[in-house]
Scaffold this motif. Sequence first.
Motif, PDB file in Angstrom:
ATOM      1  N   UNK A 219      -8.759   2.877  -7.986  1.00 34.38           N
ATOM      2  CA  UNK A 219      -7.858   3.456  -8.618  1.00 34.38           C
ATOM      3  C   UNK A 219      -7.829   4.409  -9.548  1.00 34.38           C
ATOM      4  N   UNK A 220      -6.476   5.217 -10.160  1.00 33.00           N
ATOM      5  CA  UNK A 220      -7.124   6.443 -10.964  1.00 33.00           C
ATOM      6  C   UNK A 220      -7.706   5.863 -12.316  1.00 33.00           C
ATOM      7  N   UNK A 221      -7.240   4.418 -12.717  1.00 31.52           N
ATOM      8  CA  UNK A 221      -7.744   4.074 -14.331  1.00 31.52           C
ATOM      9  C   UNK A 221      -8.579   2.897 -13.703  1.00 31.52           C
ATOM     10  N   UNK A 222      -9.816   3.680 -13.913  1.00 36.37           N
ATOM     11  CA  UNK A 222     -11.234   2.603 -14.026  1.00 36.37           C
ATOM     12  C   UNK A 222     -10.469   0.934 -14.954  1.00 36.37           C
ATOM     13  N   UNK A 223     -10.191   0.969 -15.814  1.00 38.56           N
ATOM     14  CA  UNK A 223     -10.074  -0.539 -16.091  1.00 38.56           C
ATOM     15  C   UNK A 223      -8.953  -1.291 -15.026  1.00 38.56           C
ATOM     16  N   UNK A 224      -7.972  -0.586 -14.838  1.00 43.29           N
ATOM     17  CA  UNK A 224      -6.922  -1.168 -13.879  1.00 43.29           C
ATOM     18  C   UNK A 224      -7.556  -1.699 -12.841  1.00 43.29           C
ATOM     19  N   UNK A 225      -8.554  -0.866 -12.233  1.00 43.68           N
ATOM     20  CA  UNK A 225      -8.935  -1.316 -10.931  1.00 43.68           C
ATOM     21  C   UNK A 225      -9.844  -2.361 -10.791  1.00 43.68           C
ATOM     22  N   UNK A 226     -10.585  -2.668 -11.684  1.00 44.79           N
ATOM     23  CA  UNK A 226     -11.291  -4.187 -11.994  1.00 44.79           C
ATOM     24  C   UNK A 226     -10.472  -5.516 -12.190  1.00 44.79           C
ATOM     25  N   UNK A 245      -0.623 -11.878  -3.104  1.00 42.46           N
ATOM     26  CA  UNK A 245       0.171 -10.572  -2.034  1.00 42.46           C
ATOM     27  C   UNK A 245       0.359 -10.219  -3.280  1.00 42.46           C
ATOM     28  N   UNK A 246       1.003 -10.317  -4.603  1.00 44.96           N
ATOM     29  CA  UNK A 246       2.083  -8.881  -5.394  1.00 44.96           C
ATOM     30  C   UNK A 246       0.192  -8.322  -5.982  1.00 44.96           C
ATOM     31  N   UNK A 247      -0.891  -8.950  -6.295  1.00 44.73           N
ATOM     32  CA  UNK A 247      -2.046  -8.316  -6.789  1.00 44.73           C
ATOM     33  C   UNK A 247      -2.496  -7.312  -5.870  1.00 44.73           C
ATOM     34  N   UNK A 248      -2.237  -8.148  -4.998  1.00 38.45           N
ATOM     35  CA  UNK A 248      -2.392  -7.060  -3.455  1.00 38.45           C
ATOM     36  C   UNK A 248      -1.563  -5.263  -3.628  1.00 38.45           C
ATOM     37  N   UNK A 249      -0.970  -5.922  -3.557  1.00 42.13           N
ATOM     38  CA  UNK A 249       0.834  -4.360  -3.821  1.00 42.13           C
ATOM     39  C   UNK A 249       0.476  -4.245  -4.713  1.00 42.13           C
ATOM     40  N   UNK A 250      -0.454  -4.428  -5.847  1.00 43.52           N
ATOM     41  CA  UNK A 250      -0.600  -3.799  -7.319  1.00 43.52           C
ATOM     42  C   UNK A 250      -1.698  -2.557  -6.179  1.00 43.52           C
ATOM     43  N   UNK A 251      -2.765  -3.390  -5.324  1.00 39.78           N
ATOM     44  CA  UNK A 251      -3.991  -2.275  -5.654  1.00 39.78           C
ATOM     45  C   UNK A 251      -3.424  -1.220  -4.704  1.00 39.78           C
ATOM     46  N   UNK A 252      -2.270  -2.139  -3.876  1.00 38.35           N
ATOM     47  CA  UNK A 252      -2.000  -0.351  -3.003  1.00 38.35           C
ATOM     48  C   UNK A 252      -0.903   0.461  -3.387  1.00 38.35           C
ATOM     49  N   UNK A 253      -0.423  -0.156  -4.197  1.00 38.06           N
ATOM     50  CA  UNK A 253       0.243   0.466  -4.469  1.00 38.06           C
ATOM     51  C   UNK A 253      -0.324   2.071  -5.354  1.00 38.06           C
ATOM     52  N   UNK A 254      -1.298   1.039  -6.426  1.00 41.99           N
ATOM     53  CA  UNK A 254      -1.516   2.198  -6.878  1.00 41.99           C
ATOM     54  C   UNK A 254      -2.953   2.723  -5.838  1.00 41.99           C
ATOM     55  N   UNK A 255      -2.977   3.469  -5.099  1.00 37.07           N
ATOM     56  CA  UNK A 255      -3.857   3.856  -3.881  1.00 37.07           C
ATOM     57  C   UNK A 255      -5.351   3.778  -3.358  1.00 37.07           C
ATOM     58  N   UNK A 256      -5.391   2.120  -4.115  1.00 38.23           N
ATOM     59  CA  UNK A 256      -7.099   1.695  -3.545  1.00 38.23           C
ATOM     60  C   UNK A 256      -7.011   1.436  -2.605  1.00 38.23           C
ATOM     61  N   UNK A 257      -7.758   2.288  -1.415  1.00 39.59           N
ATOM     62  CA  UNK A 257      -8.349   1.803  -0.370  1.00 39.59           C
ATOM     63  C   UNK A 257      -8.692   0.650   0.727  1.00 39.59           C
TER      64      UNK A 257
END
Length: 396
Positions: A219-226, A245-257
């Motif tokens: 994601x665009x923010x390294x700390x949030x990504x990890x 599923x919630x954290x999966x959605x957060x990662x998807x919405x954050x643009x995680x590949x």
Amino acid sequence: MDFTALLRPDTFDALLGQPHLSAPDAPLRTLCEKNALGHTFFYGPPGTGKTSIARIIAKVMDLPFYEFNATSLKIEQLRKIFDQYKNALTRPLLFIDEVHRLAKNQQEVLLPVMETNCVLVIGASTENPYFSLTAAMRSRSMLFELKPVDETAMATILEKAVAQSGCTIDEDARDYLIRTSGGDARAMLKLLEFALAIRNDVDRDLLQSLRPAAQSRGSAEATEHYDLASALIKSIRGSDPDAAVYYLARLIEGGEPPEFIARRLVILASEDVGNANPQALTLCTSAMTSVKQIGYPEARIILAQAVIYLCASPKSNSAYSAINAAQQAIRDGVLLDPPPTIKQFNEHYRYPHDYGGWVPQEYLTEPLHFVDFKPIGYEQKMGEWLRKIRGDDAPA
């Protein structure tokens, strides 16, 4: 303004982000400078310098440079070059991009000239080409991996581009360019090019309107990504499908590949589910292949299926614990020679299939124990089966 062309390095010293290849004492650079480099294949993420390195090699070794893409390469093109340099005092460098797509007949045409070294073949791919090249090609070549360009090198490249363009860009925009490009210098420069085509004053809002999500690796923010990736894994390990599923959605919405998420799920399938449900690894591996081919938005459904399946699977880390313990024993000096009967070509080896599937036989010269089967899911059945065939109640 084509930053990729303007900023392309033409010497090893100018190459950024790959010190293991470009440093003065790096093996690749040393071989080039001694004119001793053989056929070589590079692999790594896009935008990390594979083509640039091939061109630098041609310059250092003073070789004519021919660039091709394996998807459109014709055998007639190769033969024309071979004929042109048949009796020449120099040899050409053939650079083939997407080399993992070389057909078998194309590889067979290259073999004779690789054998005689009348041509230097350099290949590049975003995938490890050794899995697609024939054994004959592999035995005649070396393989070097390129890494994603680190943030320090990305910042240096960006500063050069900003200086070239004379644009105005704030720190927030610089940070966004670097972090959302995931170690792909070309992707970073292209985003800047598109932004400058709109206006010369670049800010984060402009960049985000052109690339709302991260290009790769996070994601665009390294700390949030990890933090989010960690939360996803720990929620699955804790068998909480709603949180997962919630954290999966957060990662998807954050643009995680989707490929990054799928790789993490494959690892978890072995590390945390393991033989309690062996099918989990198969399903997650299938999901990893699928999301690579499909991409967003549909890939989110595949990822959700895998996440829910893992949450609802029995958990066991026995495989993870066993390999860790075995490796630690070896590091501690427990180095045992295999018993003679299980070394190759020993006539006293007892073939288990000749004895109904199992026969008492020595496999270690000293007793060692690493694997503890847990009474969970399918793993419980595995442990019970081993104890049954051994005819004892010892741990399996």
